[in-house]
Design an enzyme around this catalytic site. Structure first.
Site, PDB file in Angstrom:
ATOM      1  N   HIS A  56       0.892  -1.182   0.022  1.00 48.00           N
ATOM      2  CA  HIS A  56       0.088   0.006   0.055  1.00 48.00           C
ATOM      3  C   HIS A  56       0.853   1.274   0.045  1.00 48.00           C
ATOM      4  CE1 HIS A  56      -3.857  -2.246   0.748  1.00 48.00           C
ATOM      5  NE2 HIS A  56      -3.070  -3.131   1.346  1.00 48.00           N
ATOM      6  N   ASN A 129     -10.315  -3.291   1.919  1.00 45.14           N
ATOM      7  CA  ASN A 129      -9.873  -3.041   0.462  1.00 45.14           C
ATOM      8  C   ASN A 129     -11.153  -2.951  -0.488  1.00 45.14           C
ATOM      9  OD1 ASN A 129      -7.268  -3.573   0.699  1.00 45.14           O
ATOM     10  ND2 ASN A 129      -7.429  -5.807   0.564  1.00 45.14           N
TER      11      ASN A 129
END
Ligand code: NDP
Length: 483
Positions: A56, A129
């Site tokens: 990320h 997510n």
């Protein structure tokens, strides 16, 4: 602007006399070591980078609020969900997963969807997510899985063999692979994607009754995606397109919003349900547990400074508030350790004091002291041990999670519940996708999998076939495989 704000000073407040010429002996130099302003400037510049997030790394963030729209007090005593109309400040970070900090926003990848609620009972982080499931269901596999999405240690190139070798040897990944290679793997931008808590979580009410829940943030703009061709084009034309889109939409006053829904399962259903409800590779079909509305999240504030707010934002799935707790989901349990650990490494042990991370609705008070960059008052004169007789903060048993049963033999063991890895990806392919979705899915897979070795192509295609014979056949045809 006040007189003070106009001053250009060193980090220690001395007025800078000249920022264009170093102190030199004569006009040609050499430069003198006594030019501490120059040295401070060069030395700080050398230290501008902090460790990039291993996953990320590329992200964008925004602030806003969450407003309760439906009464869920029967299920949870969380204060921020206690009243219709109640608003709580949030900070949200969206991201891709595998790429470096400078990678393109349009890469095929899951998107991180991390929400920090600054509640009156402390920060609640929902770190999800844009997909409702994950590739693996045991955290011991995570470092290996991520290595396969990164660069080959020899060539420093992304490597289709590494990527598909691991996935084809890990059948539980098939559900997430099917979502990733649908056009949802390349969302149009962050505003047009749903967010999911992915794990099963526990909600408990005032009476100690508890429920298992799954979170779904549905974009109010409707889920929209880029095709493979559009995504490839976008990577070249504007590698930052989703970051730009989020910023510019908020700057124009077009505030993106999401409706939060939850699926709620009474605990007595969990044991007899046909899937293991703690296995993060599975969803709960909506027909079984229809999502119910909870509230609406609106993002209406761009950060003033990217590094301060987005790069230093630290979300942890373990940041719960009373009324919300963990489930036994093994991936979640691994994340309860890993996120705090990553932040202590990247930002230091006092990262919770940074403005974006510190609670806003309540003051944090405990007996932890000192450590690098302890830049608040460090507890001042108050006692630094507990118990004490000098009026220091005391625990409140009322905020405990209700006791729960946990039993079984301790061993390294897989889930024993019938874990069919192929039913749900098959359902997605057969029942949910349109003809166009299926065509794009197969095209997206073939264009990527064709770069892997033939034996890997065959092993992976057999998994598609197990999910649905037509799915396997079409991928095999695209790859020119004779299975
Ligand atoms: P439903 O028809 O009730 O729900 C299907 C869901 O699939 C919708 O939420 C839809 O989201 C979403 N969807 C549509 N296209 C895609 C795609 N390409 N990739 C991922 N999700 C997509 O069916 P079920 O609940 O019975 O689930 C059937 C299958 O749908 C599951 O096996 C799973 O693969 C997938 N799915 C299920 C979810 C769940 O929580 N039950 C959540 C997301 C996906 P939208 O409303 O935005 O169009």
């Amino acid at each position: 602007m006040s007189e003070n704000k106009k001053n250009f000073t060193t980090n220690f407040g001395r007025k800078v006399d000249d920022d264009q010429n170093s102190v030199t002996v004569g006009p040609r130099g050499p430069v003198l070591l006594q030019d501490v302003h120059l040295i401070e400037k060069l030395a700080h510049f050398n230290r501008e980078r902090i460790p990039e997030r291993i996953v990320h790394a590329k992200g964008a963030g925004a602030g806003g609020y969450f407003e309760v729209t439906k009464d869920v007090t029967k299920y949870t005593k969380a204060n921020f969900l206690s009243e219709v109309g109640l608003r709580t400040e949030v900070f949200v970070r969206f991201s891709t997963v595998g790429g470096e900090k400078g990678s393109a926003d349009a890469e095929r990848d899951p998107r991180g969807f991390a929400v920090k609620f600054y509640t009156k009972e402390g920060n609640y982080d929902l770190v999800g997510n844009n997909t409702p499931v994950f590739f693996i269901r045991d955290p011991i596999k995570f470092p290996d899985f991520i290595h396969t999405q990164k660069r080959n240690p020899e060539t420093n190139l992304k490597d289709a063999d590494m990527f598909w070798d691991f996935l084809s040897l890990t059948p539980e990944s098939l559900h997430q692979v099917t979502i990733l290679f649908s056009d949802r793997g390349t969302p149009k931008s962050f505003r047009y994607m749903n967010g999911y808590g992915s794990h099963t979580f526990k909600w408990y009410n005032e009476h100690g009754d508890y429920y298992w829940v799954k979170y779904h943030f549905k974009t109010d703009l409707g889920a929209q995606n880029l095709t493979r061709q559009e995504a490839e084009h976008m990577k070249g034309v504007d590698p930052d397109h989703a970051t730009r889109d989020l910023h510019d939409a908020i700057a124009r006053g077009e505030y993106p919003s999401w409706t939060l829904q939850v699926q709620i399962m009474p605990p007595e259903d969990a044991e007899k349900y046909r899937f293991d409800i703690f296995d993060v590779t599975k969803v709960w079909p909506h027909g079984d547990y229809p999502p119910v509305e909870v509230g609406r999240m609106v993002l209406n504030r761009n950060p003033d400074n990217y590094f301060a707010e987005v790069e230093q934002a630290a979300f942890s799935p373990g940041n719960f508030v009373p009324g919300i707790a963990a489930s036994p989901d093994k991936m979640l349990q691994g994340r309860l350790f890993a996120y705090y650990d990553a932040h202590r490494y990247r930002l230091g042990p006092n990262y919770h004091l940074l403005p974006v991370n510190r609670p806003k609705g309540v003051e944090a008070k405990n007996y932890q002291r000192d450590g690098y960059m302890r830049f608040d008052a460090n507890g001042g004169k108050t006692p630094n041990y507990y118990p004490n007789s000098f009026g220091g903060p005391a625990p409140d048993i009322q905020t405990s999670e209700p006791a729960f049963e946990a039993q079984g033999k301790a061993a390294r063991q897989p889930y024993t519940y019938p874990n069919d890895d192929f039913v749900q990806p098959g359902d997605l392919f057969r029942k949910v996708m349109t003809d166009q979705d299926r065509e794009n899915l197969v095209g997206n897979i073939v264009s990527h999998l064709r770069n892997a070795k033939k034996e890997i192509q065959i092993r992976q295609t057999k998994l598609f076939y197990k999910a649905d014979p037509e799915y396997g056949r079409r991928v095999a045809n695209g790859l020119g495989l004779d299975l």
